[in-house]
Design a protein around this motif. Structure first.
Motif, PDB file in Angstrom:
ATOM      1  N   LEU A  49      35.357 -43.195 -24.491  1.00  0.00           N
ATOM      2  CA  LEU A  49      35.261 -41.792 -24.093  1.00  0.00           C
ATOM      3  C   LEU A  49      35.208 -41.710 -22.575  1.00  0.00           C
ATOM      4  O   LEU A  49      34.452 -42.433 -21.927  1.00  0.00           O
ATOM      5  N   GLN A  50      36.005 -40.816 -22.006  1.00  0.00           N
ATOM      6  CA  GLN A  50      36.056 -40.705 -20.557  1.00  0.00           C
ATOM      7  C   GLN A  50      34.828 -39.968 -20.004  1.00  0.00           C
ATOM      8  O   GLN A  50      34.324 -40.298 -18.948  1.00  0.00           O
ATOM      9  N   ALA A  51      34.377 -38.951 -20.735  1.00  0.00           N
ATOM     10  CA  ALA A  51      33.168 -38.237 -20.326  1.00  0.00           C
ATOM     11  C   ALA A  51      31.983 -39.117 -20.693  1.00  0.00           C
ATOM     12  O   ALA A  51      31.668 -39.279 -21.853  1.00  0.00           O
ATOM     13  N   THR A  52      31.346 -39.727 -19.698  1.00  0.00           N
ATOM     14  CA  THR A  52      30.362 -40.751 -20.027  1.00  0.00           C
ATOM     15  C   THR A  52      28.954 -40.208 -20.218  1.00  0.00           C
ATOM     16  O   THR A  52      28.127 -40.901 -20.778  1.00  0.00           O
ATOM     17  N   ALA A  53      28.659 -39.031 -19.755  1.00  0.00           N
ATOM     18  CA  ALA A  53      27.300 -38.511 -19.921  1.00  0.00           C
ATOM     19  C   ALA A  53      27.329 -36.990 -19.971  1.00  0.00           C
ATOM     20  O   ALA A  53      27.961 -36.343 -19.137  1.00  0.00           O
ATOM     21  N   LEU A  91      44.290 -14.045 -33.949  1.00  0.00           N
ATOM     22  CA  LEU A  91      43.054 -14.137 -34.732  1.00  0.00           C
ATOM     23  C   LEU A  91      42.670 -12.782 -35.311  1.00  0.00           C
ATOM     24  O   LEU A  91      42.663 -11.782 -34.590  1.00  0.00           O
ATOM     25  N   PRO A  92      42.320 -12.716 -36.594  1.00  0.00           N
ATOM     26  CA  PRO A  92      41.884 -11.457 -37.187  1.00  0.00           C
ATOM     27  C   PRO A  92      40.543 -11.016 -36.599  1.00  0.00           C
ATOM     28  O   PRO A  92      39.709 -11.850 -36.258  1.00  0.00           O
ATOM     29  N   GLY A  93      40.358  -9.716 -36.444  1.00  0.00           N
ATOM     30  CA  GLY A  93      39.091  -9.185 -35.928  1.00  0.00           C
ATOM     31  C   GLY A  93      39.000  -9.175 -34.418  1.00  0.00           C
ATOM     32  O   GLY A  93      37.999  -8.742 -33.857  1.00  0.00           O
ATOM     33  N   ARG A  94      40.028  -9.679 -33.715  1.00  0.00           N
ATOM     34  CA  ARG A  94      40.040  -9.707 -32.242  1.00  0.00           C
ATOM     35  C   ARG A  94      38.749 -10.274 -31.640  1.00  0.00           C
ATOM     36  O   ARG A  94      38.128  -9.644 -30.752  1.00  0.00           O
ATOM     37  N   PRO A  95      38.332 -11.461 -32.078  1.00  0.00           N
ATOM     38  CA  PRO A  95      37.199 -12.086 -31.388  1.00  0.00           C
ATOM     39  C   PRO A  95      37.623 -12.487 -29.988  1.00  0.00           C
ATOM     40  O   PRO A  95      38.820 -12.556 -29.697  1.00  0.00           O
ATOM     41  N   ALA A  96      36.655 -12.745 -29.110  1.00  0.00           N
ATOM     42  CA  ALA A  96      36.981 -13.313 -27.802  1.00  0.00           C
ATOM     43  C   ALA A  96      37.360 -14.775 -27.976  1.00  0.00           C
ATOM     44  O   ALA A  96      37.002 -15.411 -28.973  1.00  0.00           O
ATOM     45  N   VAL A  97      38.100 -15.311 -27.011  1.00  0.00           N
ATOM     46  CA  VAL A  97      38.510 -16.720 -27.039  1.00  0.00           C
ATOM     47  C   VAL A  97      38.150 -17.374 -25.697  1.00  0.00           C
ATOM     48  O   VAL A  97      38.399 -16.793 -24.631  1.00  0.00           O
ATOM     49  N   VAL A  98      37.533 -18.550 -25.783  1.00  0.00           N
ATOM     50  CA  VAL A  98      37.217 -19.334 -24.589  1.00  0.00           C
ATOM     51  C   VAL A  98      37.756 -20.747 -24.789  1.00  0.00           C
ATOM     52  O   VAL A  98      37.542 -21.351 -25.842  1.00  0.00           O
ATOM     53  N   ILE A  99      38.485 -21.240 -23.805  1.00  0.00           N
ATOM     54  CA  ILE A  99      38.966 -22.627 -23.808  1.00  0.00           C
ATOM     55  C   ILE A  99      38.128 -23.408 -22.795  1.00  0.00           C
ATOM     56  O   ILE A  99      37.914 -22.939 -21.672  1.00  0.00           O
ATOM     57  N   THR A 100      37.620 -24.580 -23.213  1.00  0.00           N
ATOM     58  CA  THR A 100      36.639 -25.289 -22.396  1.00  0.00           C
ATOM     59  C   THR A 100      37.104 -26.689 -22.012  1.00  0.00           C
ATOM     60  O   THR A 100      37.941 -27.292 -22.671  1.00  0.00           O
ATOM     61  N   ASP A 101      36.526 -27.198 -20.936  1.00  0.00           N
ATOM     62  CA  ASP A 101      36.650 -28.610 -20.616  1.00  0.00           C
ATOM     63  C   ASP A 101      35.308 -29.068 -20.058  1.00  0.00           C
ATOM     64  O   ASP A 101      34.482 -28.251 -19.655  1.00  0.00           O
ATOM     65  N   SER A 102      35.101 -30.382 -20.068  1.00  0.00           N
ATOM     66  CA  SER A 102      33.856 -30.956 -19.545  1.00  0.00           C
ATOM     67  C   SER A 102      34.056 -31.313 -18.083  1.00  0.00           C
ATOM     68  O   SER A 102      34.892 -32.161 -17.770  1.00  0.00           O
ATOM     69  N   PHE A 103      33.288 -30.667 -17.199  1.00  0.00           N
ATOM     70  CA  PHE A 103      33.411 -30.927 -15.758  1.00  0.00           C
ATOM     71  C   PHE A 103      32.116 -31.572 -15.250  1.00  0.00           C
ATOM     72  O   PHE A 103      31.016 -31.182 -15.650  1.00  0.00           O
ATOM     73  N   GLY A 104      32.258 -32.531 -14.341  1.00  0.00           N
ATOM     74  CA  GLY A 104      31.109 -33.009 -13.603  1.00  0.00           C
ATOM     75  C   GLY A 104      30.689 -31.986 -12.559  1.00  0.00           C
ATOM     76  O   GLY A 104      31.403 -31.005 -12.316  1.00  0.00           O
ATOM     77  N   ARG A 105      29.537 -32.208 -11.954  1.00  0.00           N
ATOM     78  CA  ARG A 105      29.035 -31.251 -10.975  1.00  0.00           C
ATOM     79  C   ARG A 105      28.609 -32.007  -9.716  1.00  0.00           C
ATOM     80  O   ARG A 105      28.173 -33.154  -9.799  1.00  0.00           O
ATOM     81  N   ALA A 106      28.716 -31.370  -8.572  1.00  0.00           N
ATOM     82  CA  ALA A 106      28.122 -31.922  -7.368  1.00  0.00           C
ATOM     83  C   ALA A 106      26.607 -31.947  -7.567  1.00  0.00           C
ATOM     84  O   ALA A 106      26.047 -31.057  -8.221  1.00  0.00           O
ATOM     85  N   TRP A 107      25.941 -32.969  -7.045  1.00  0.00           N
ATOM     86  CA  TRP A 107      24.480 -33.057  -6.943  1.00  0.00           C
ATOM     87  C   TRP A 107      23.737 -33.320  -8.245  1.00  0.00           C
ATOM     88  O   TRP A 107      22.560 -33.633  -8.226  1.00  0.00           O
ATOM     89  N   HIS A 135      23.731 -35.258 -12.186  1.00  0.00           N
ATOM     90  CA  HIS A 135      24.327 -36.204 -13.123  1.00  0.00           C
ATOM     91  C   HIS A 135      24.803 -35.467 -14.372  1.00  0.00           C
ATOM     92  O   HIS A 135      24.230 -34.450 -14.771  1.00  0.00           O
ATOM     93  N   GLY A 136      25.816 -36.046 -15.016  1.00  0.00           N
ATOM     94  CA  GLY A 136      26.249 -35.537 -16.310  1.00  0.00           C
ATOM     95  C   GLY A 136      27.260 -34.422 -16.188  1.00  0.00           C
ATOM     96  O   GLY A 136      27.419 -33.779 -15.148  1.00  0.00           O
ATOM     97  N   GLN A 137      27.976 -34.227 -17.287  1.00  0.00           N
ATOM     98  CA  GLN A 137      28.972 -33.161 -17.346  1.00  0.00           C
ATOM     99  C   GLN A 137      28.451 -32.012 -18.204  1.00  0.00           C
ATOM    100  O   GLN A 137      27.635 -32.205 -19.095  1.00  0.00           O
ATOM    101  N   CYS A 138      28.959 -30.813 -17.913  1.00  0.00           N
ATOM    102  CA  CYS A 138      28.719 -29.639 -18.755  1.00  0.00           C
ATOM    103  C   CYS A 138      30.074 -29.052 -19.115  1.00  0.00           C
ATOM    104  O   CYS A 138      31.000 -29.074 -18.301  1.00  0.00           O
ATOM    105  N   ASP A 139      30.183 -28.496 -20.306  1.00  0.00           N
ATOM    106  CA  ASP A 139      31.409 -27.779 -20.620  1.00  0.00           C
ATOM    107  C   ASP A 139      31.441 -26.462 -19.856  1.00  0.00           C
ATOM    108  O   ASP A 139      30.420 -25.767 -19.737  1.00  0.00           O
ATOM    109  N   VAL A 140      32.619 -26.135 -19.319  1.00  0.00           N
ATOM    110  CA  VAL A 140      32.837 -24.866 -18.634  1.00  0.00           C
ATOM    111  C   VAL A 140      34.095 -24.216 -19.194  1.00  0.00           C
ATOM    112  O   VAL A 140      34.867 -24.852 -19.912  1.00  0.00           O
ATOM    113  N   ALA A 141      34.279 -22.958 -18.858  1.00  0.00           N
ATOM    114  CA  ALA A 141      35.435 -22.207 -19.346  1.00  0.00           C
ATOM    115  C   ALA A 141      36.609 -22.396 -18.402  1.00  0.00           C
ATOM    116  O   ALA A 141      36.492 -22.173 -17.192  1.00  0.00           O
ATOM    117  N   ILE A 142      37.766 -22.799 -18.950  1.00  0.00           N
ATOM    118  CA  ILE A 142      38.979 -22.861 -18.120  1.00  0.00           C
ATOM    119  C   ILE A 142      39.991 -21.790 -18.544  1.00  0.00           C
ATOM    120  O   ILE A 142      40.946 -21.521 -17.836  1.00  0.00           O
TER     121      ILE A 142
END
Lengths: 254, 254
Positions: free
Chosen positions: A196-200, B149-165, B167-174
């Motif tokens: 897995l590329q995302a390590t943490a 999609l039926p019902g017109r729900p909202a849609v979010v596409i995500t990726d895991s990004f690292g952050r400055a300062w 440790h670890g990645q969080c999923d964010v909306a792209i």
């Protein structure tokens, strides 16, 4: 495992979050654990997520601006940024380093190692003429609150931080007890057997973000229970949010 | 408003998230909206959150490394960073600027304006010898999936990004359609009538983070439904995740 909002929620592979209702305005010396325990049934796999502001208020991490005598450095910075010199003085006292001071924005590294605007010092939802600072040791605060909660749920203390390169703030964890704050995937494989590329994953930050979605920013719902992440809840308090801090020597954006 | 996992969940002030079960391995040309709609009942206030990887695969945003002829610049960068020169070539083609190339880490600004590691190009959960790129226009991808999609729900596409300062990645909306990606509080007041200091919340990023908590990173659960944030769901598709991108000229961390 059922709460007032999620009655019937089975928790099988899902997540639920709901605010703790009816908390009073928090004052210095208030027993947050007792106030929460009296309002919501808690189970061992739950995570209790508290906005930093109520923890700081309970601990008395509040400064009266009338008592602050700003240094020449604070006066100069405040003039340049269009800020209150006494508030800038409080920010500098909470900081080990000024990271950026431009365009009205003061970003510092706090004594805990967090890089954020104004060292987390904030006048909103504070008494007139006062500012609220971050808790002196938010991991210790989280451990103390956890010790007072029935069922030993995990505890996360959150604040809203801005981010480089992206608009808007997200809540992140500044204090953690009993939760795997950073889930390290190093060495784990994907469904096809490749590393897995995302390590943490910053689990505690994602819990903080989820909790923020059920809160109103006006400050009326400072405590949220997150249910369904029991696989990250531990019996030991663990290393806390300190494990999320990237040391300056490792950072590419000093 | 009830799903397989959260049957009985009232949604009153709370949030729930659960994975869409039983999705097949996604291939180029697959109709993601139809695959999701066949597996989960959706309501207008729901948010359907998709990991970028399945959207990219459905759109064919996949590159065979054997077809890539790396430029001298890619070869030099790859040597310095200890990476595959063909993969670095793909990253450079997806990027408008190299932000950092140090310590084995390649951080670039993508054509969309996202600052992230390897321009989001990733070999995990990809077929052998291929890498998956970000969708060419993730907001357009989100709008297209929403339309199906039926019902017109909202849609979010995500990726895991690292952050400055941190440790670890969080999923964010792209990519975002039908959700207030950035909730601007400017001018709003706290419970005591003072201006709120946090002026904008990155709602779509917090939704992305919440969804990630119910997924296994092995890639088996790429789509998650988030329920209970209907106050941020809009009938119009809106400005999308583009509204979360801070332009380089405004950024303090170039």
């Amino acid at each position: 495992v059922s709460g007032p909002v999620t009655a019937g929620f089975s928790g099988g592979g899902g997540l639920a979050a709901f605010p703790v209702p009816g908390l009073p305005e928090i004052r210095r010396g208030d027993d947050l654990a007792a106030l929460i325990a009296a309002r919501v049934p808690l189970a061992p796999g739950d995570v209790v997520v508290l906005a930093q502001k109520v923890v700081s208020k309970a601990e008395g991490a509040v400064v009266r601006l009338a008592d602050v005598d700003p240094s020449p450095r604070a006066v100069a910075l405040a003039e340049r940024l269009g800020k209150d010199a006494r508030q800038v003085e409080v920010v500098l006292r909470e900081s080990v380093e000024v990271v950026r001071a431009e365009r009205g924005v003061l970003i510092t590294r706090t004594a805990h190692g967090f890089v954020c605007a104004n060292a987390g010092v904030d006048a909103s939802n504070a008494d007139e003429g006062t500012v609220v600072c971050l808790p002196a040791d938010p991991d210790a605060s989280a451990r103390a609150i956890r010790a007072g909660l029935p069922g030993r749920p995990a505890v996360v203390i959150t604040d809203s931080f801005g981010r480089a390169w992206r608009h808007g703030q997200c809540d992140v964890a500044i204090g953690v007890a009993g939760l795997v704050a950073l889930d390290d995937h190093a060495g784990r494989l994907d469904a096809g057997g490749r590393p897995l590329q995302a390590t943490a994953i910053a689990v505690a930050d994602e819990v903080a973000a989820a909790a923020d979605l059920v809160r109103s920013k006006a400050g009326g719902e400072p405590v949220v229970v997150v249910r369904g992440v029991h696989r990250f809840v531990t019996s030991e308090d663990g290393p806390g949010a300190a494990s999320l801090v990237r040391p300056p020597a490792e950072d590419l954006f000093p």
